[in-house]
Design an enzyme around this catalytic site. Structure first.
Site, short mmCIF file in Angstrom:
data_model
loop_
_atom_site.label_atom_id
_atom_site.label_comp_id
_atom_site.label_asym_id
_atom_site.label_seq_id
_atom_site.Cartn_x
_atom_site.Cartn_y
_atom_site.Cartn_z
N GLY A 52 0.78 -1.23 0.00
CA GLY A 52 0.00 0.00 0.00
C GLY A 52 0.81 1.28 0.00
O GLY A 52 0.24 2.37 -0.07
N TYR A 53 2.13 1.19 0.09
CA TYR A 53 2.94 2.41 0.10
C TYR A 53 3.03 3.00 -1.30
O TYR A 53 3.46 2.33 -2.25
CB TYR A 53 4.35 2.11 0.61
CG TYR A 53 4.45 1.80 2.09
CD1 TYR A 53 3.38 1.99 2.95
CD2 TYR A 53 5.64 1.31 2.63
CE1 TYR A 53 3.49 1.70 4.29
CE2 TYR A 53 5.75 1.02 3.97
CZ TYR A 53 4.67 1.22 4.81
OH TYR A 53 4.76 0.92 6.15
N THR A 54 2.63 4.26 -1.42
CA THR A 54 2.68 5.03 -2.68
C THR A 54 2.15 4.20 -3.85
O THR A 54 2.74 4.16 -4.93
CB THR A 54 4.10 5.56 -2.98
OG1 THR A 54 5.03 4.47 -3.08
CG2 THR A 54 4.57 6.50 -1.90
#
Length: 316
Positions: A52-54
């Protein structure tokens, strides 16, 4: 850098981890490369990311660097699944289908056939816990993950998940839990830390610098290039700009002045050496910021200063 075992497992990692939450957005390819090189040259091994990061760009950028600027065998790759961006909206899904499909996507982005540590990013009331944990078992049995853990679970959730995994042969024991933990955020000491100790989980603190507040940069205002000045992250920081946190920050600054350290080093050394902690996850926007954190490796807080910080930051 010193190496520590993660909980009661045989997995060994550096006692500081490199966080990559800003990679692919605030941290570009050149800064990310410099961070990874500096971290590994200092003896760091644990590199943490998440699907889910960036919107997956963090994993993609990390995957483009591992094997290029550092050897795959020299890093312990950790990622998480369960929080996604779909249609621009943040969603959570810890079903078997979502988790295992997400793991396959993560492996493609990371350009590897397995991750060393795979973590469920968040608890969900909507999916049976046994289904979520069965996905972890399948990831290990298929060779796509070597160790598994959880993230952002409360104390009772941690105990329930870890006990379930120990209850029957063939299930994979949980190795770690990743939770917010710092001088301004010590609530995990009530239940998560004791549960982790009892069940053999290593603790990986995220935001060990209190979302940046413990560096002292907000003492006289909000810098224009800081997270607190960003419409996206302002609310993320604001909770630690209260009176109690200001008192803790001032104590950290006084300790730093007396030791001739930086406030960052004081705050990071405090959480790094708390009982049960394996490795704080340090996220930096630039390589220069990261190098400031790496300097803590050869520093240890004197007992009297540690005790004073314990007292001033004691949760209500």
């Amino acid at each position: 850098m010193q190496q520590r075992y993660v909980g009661s497992s045989g997995l060994r990692v550096s006692r500081l981890g490199l966080g990559t939450m800003t990679w692919g957005k605030d941290t570009d390819e050149h800064e990310a490369r410099d961070q990874l090189v500096a971290f590994c040259e200092a003896g760091g091994t644990l590199v943490d990311t998440a699907a889910g990061y960036t919107d997956g760009r963090s994993e993609e950028l990390l995957g483009s660097l591992v094997g290029d600027v550092v050897r795959r065998d020299d890093v312990v790759l950790a990622t998480k699944a369960g929080i996604w961006r779909r249609g621009g909206e943040r969603t959570t899904d810890t079903s078997r289908r979502a988790l295992l499909g997400g793991l396959d996507t993560s492996l493609r982005r990371l350009r590897t056939d397995h991750v060393d540590l795979w973590q469920v990013h968040i608890w969900s009331d909507e999916v049976p816990l046994e289904e979520t944990l069965a996905a972890l078992d399948q990831a290990v049995s298929s060779g796509r993950a070597t160790y598994v853990g959880i993230s952002n679970y409360t104390g009772w959730q941690t105990a329930q998940a870890a006990t379930w995994q120990r209850a029957a042969a063939g299930r994979t024991p949980l190795t770690s839990t990743q939770v917010e933990y710092s001088l301004v955020s010590r609530d995990v000491e009530r239940e998560v830390v004791p549960a982790s100790a009892a069940l053999g989980l290593g603790i990986l603190p995220w935001s060990p610098l209190g979302r940046g507040v413990l560096t002292g940069k907000y003492r006289t205002g909000i810098p224009g290039d800081s997270r607190a000045a960003s419409p996206v992250f302002a609310s993320f920081v604001e909770r630690y700009l209260d009176e109690r946190s200001r008192g803790i920050v001032e104590a950290v600054v006084r300790a730093a002045d007396g030791l001739e350290w930086t406030p960052l080093e004081v705050a990071l050394a405090w959480v790094r050496d708390r009982p049960g902690v394996t490795a704080p996850i340090v996220g930096a926007r630039t390589a220069a910021q990261l190098k400031g954190a790496l300097g803590v490796e050869h520093k240890e807080l004197p007992p009297e200063i540690r005790s004073a910080l314990d007292d001033v930051s004691e949760p209500a």
